[in-house]
Design an enzyme around this catalytic site. Structure first.
Site, PDB file in Angstrom:
ATOM      1  N   ASN A   1       0.873  -1.177   0.000  1.00  0.00           N
ATOM      2  CA  ASN A   1       0.000   0.000   0.000  1.00  0.00           C
ATOM      3  C   ASN A   1       0.909   1.226   0.000  1.00  0.00           C
ATOM      4  O   ASN A   1       1.479   1.572   1.028  1.00  0.00           O
ATOM      5  CB  ASN A   1      -0.900  -0.028   1.248  1.00  0.00           C
TER       6      ASN A   1
ATOM      7  N   LYS B   1       0.164   4.240  -0.255  1.00  0.00           N
ATOM      8  CA  LYS B   1      -0.453   5.442   0.351  1.00  0.00           C
ATOM      9  C   LYS B   1      -0.214   6.669  -0.546  1.00  0.00           C
ATOM     10  O   LYS B   1      -0.200   6.532  -1.764  1.00  0.00           O
ATOM     11  CB  LYS B   1       0.054   5.639   1.781  1.00  0.00           C
TER      12      LYS B   1
ATOM     13  N   HIS C   1      -9.502   1.276   5.023  1.00  0.00           N
ATOM     14  CA  HIS C   1      -8.230   1.471   5.719  1.00  0.00           C
ATOM     15  C   HIS C   1      -8.441   2.420   6.901  1.00  0.00           C
ATOM     16  O   HIS C   1      -9.245   3.357   6.801  1.00  0.00           O
ATOM     17  CB  HIS C   1      -7.176   2.039   4.756  1.00  0.00           C
TER      18      HIS C   1
ATOM     19  N   GLY D   1       2.594   2.445  10.830  1.00  0.00           N
ATOM     20  CA  GLY D   1       3.507   3.572  10.685  1.00  0.00           C
ATOM     21  C   GLY D   1       4.326   3.887  11.929  1.00  0.00           C
ATOM     22  O   GLY D   1       5.000   4.918  11.982  1.00  0.00           O
TER      23      GLY D   1
ATOM     24  N   SER E   1       3.559  -2.004  10.351  1.00  0.00           N
ATOM     25  CA  SER E   1       5.009  -2.078  10.550  1.00  0.00           C
ATOM     26  C   SER E   1       5.601  -3.445  10.204  1.00  0.00           C
ATOM     27  O   SER E   1       6.561  -3.895  10.841  1.00  0.00           O
ATOM     28  CB  SER E   1       5.381  -1.673  11.986  1.00  0.00           C
TER      29      SER E   1
END
Ligand code: 13P
Length: 254
Positions: A9, A11, A96, A174, A213
């Protein structure tokens, strides 16, 4: 061997040049490795078509990061499932936590998007997961159960083979610190049980990915957990070497 999907992903990262370069690197790596696991990348909308063209003869799947639930209409700035299909997408990330948090997406809206994506032949990667506060309050399983039941309301049994779930504890996204093995194991087991209760005939076969992560350093351990069928990867999917390292570990798992 368990079925696995490793999905990146991206983003809101990269420019066209950088996005094409990364897709090209992944494509080249995949071409020299005879893969058993499924690999997909989910770049920003603006880069989907050029990347679709670049990877069209490869083994790499393509996904969007969001969609509207209607096929067309006066919805400025939105993209519909048939549009995504028309440019070569097979996947779409739905629900998400960043969309739930920053764009106020509700379970009800997410449900409409999942139904629409499935009806138009896309594979939704349906994201669920609790916040840190919810976990601390001991509400993790209630939250996950509610997200699953609301998100999958009225989803037809016959379309379930296309559904993918991604368990992404919000507090692990993240942060550089993934959930612990036991926490992932426990959550995935609970998700599987909930799916089996909802769909006694199909609940066993839905892929459940882990996200939060996940990287080259922890992939081996996380992907080995029994009910983990791959990963939805953010930061580590932006780097060819890190992303392909995760795919390599997935390949080694029986
Ligand atoms: P990170 O891998 O950067 O934690 O992001 C996970 C994620 O949100 C994937 O959808």
């Amino acid at each position: 061997m368990k079925q696995m999907l490793i999905a990146g992903n991206w983003k809101m990262h990269k420019t066209l040049k950088d996005a094409l370069e990364l897709a090209y690197q992944i494509k080249n790596w995949v071409a020299t490795n005879n893969l058993r696991v499924e690999v997909a990348i989910c770049p920003p909308f603006a880069f989907l078509y050029p990347i679709a063209e670049l990877i069209k003869e490869s083994q790499i799947g393509l996904g969007a990061q969001n969609c509207h639930y209607l096929p067309e209409g006066a919805f400025t700035g939105e993209i519909s499932p048939p549009m995504l299909v028309s440019i070569g997408c097979q996947y779409v990330i739905i629900g998400h936590s960043e969309r739930r948090t920053h764009f106020n997406e509700s379970n009800e809206l997410i449900n409409k998007k999942i139904i629409s994506a499935l009806n138009f032949g896309l594979k939704p990667i349906f994201c669920i997961g609790e916040t840190l506060e919810e976990r601390k309050e001991g509400r993790t399983f209630d939250i996950i159960e509610n997200q699953i039941k609301s998100g999958l309301q009225s989803v037809e049994n016959k379309l379930l083979h296309k559904l993918i779930i991604a368990y992404e504890p919000v507090w692990a996204i993240g942060t550089g610190i993934s959930a612990k093995t036991e926490q992932i194991e426990e959550a995935h087991k609970f998700i599987r049980k909930t799916l089996q209760e909802l769909y006694p005939n199909a609940g066993d076969n839905i892929l459940i990915l882990y996200g939060g992560s996940l990287n080259g350093g922890n992939a081996k351990e996380i992907l080995s957990i029994s009910d983990v069928h791959g990963g939805l990867i953010g930061k580590a999917s932006l780097d060819n070497r890190e992303f392909t390292k995760i795919i390599e570990y997935a390949e080694q798992i029986d």
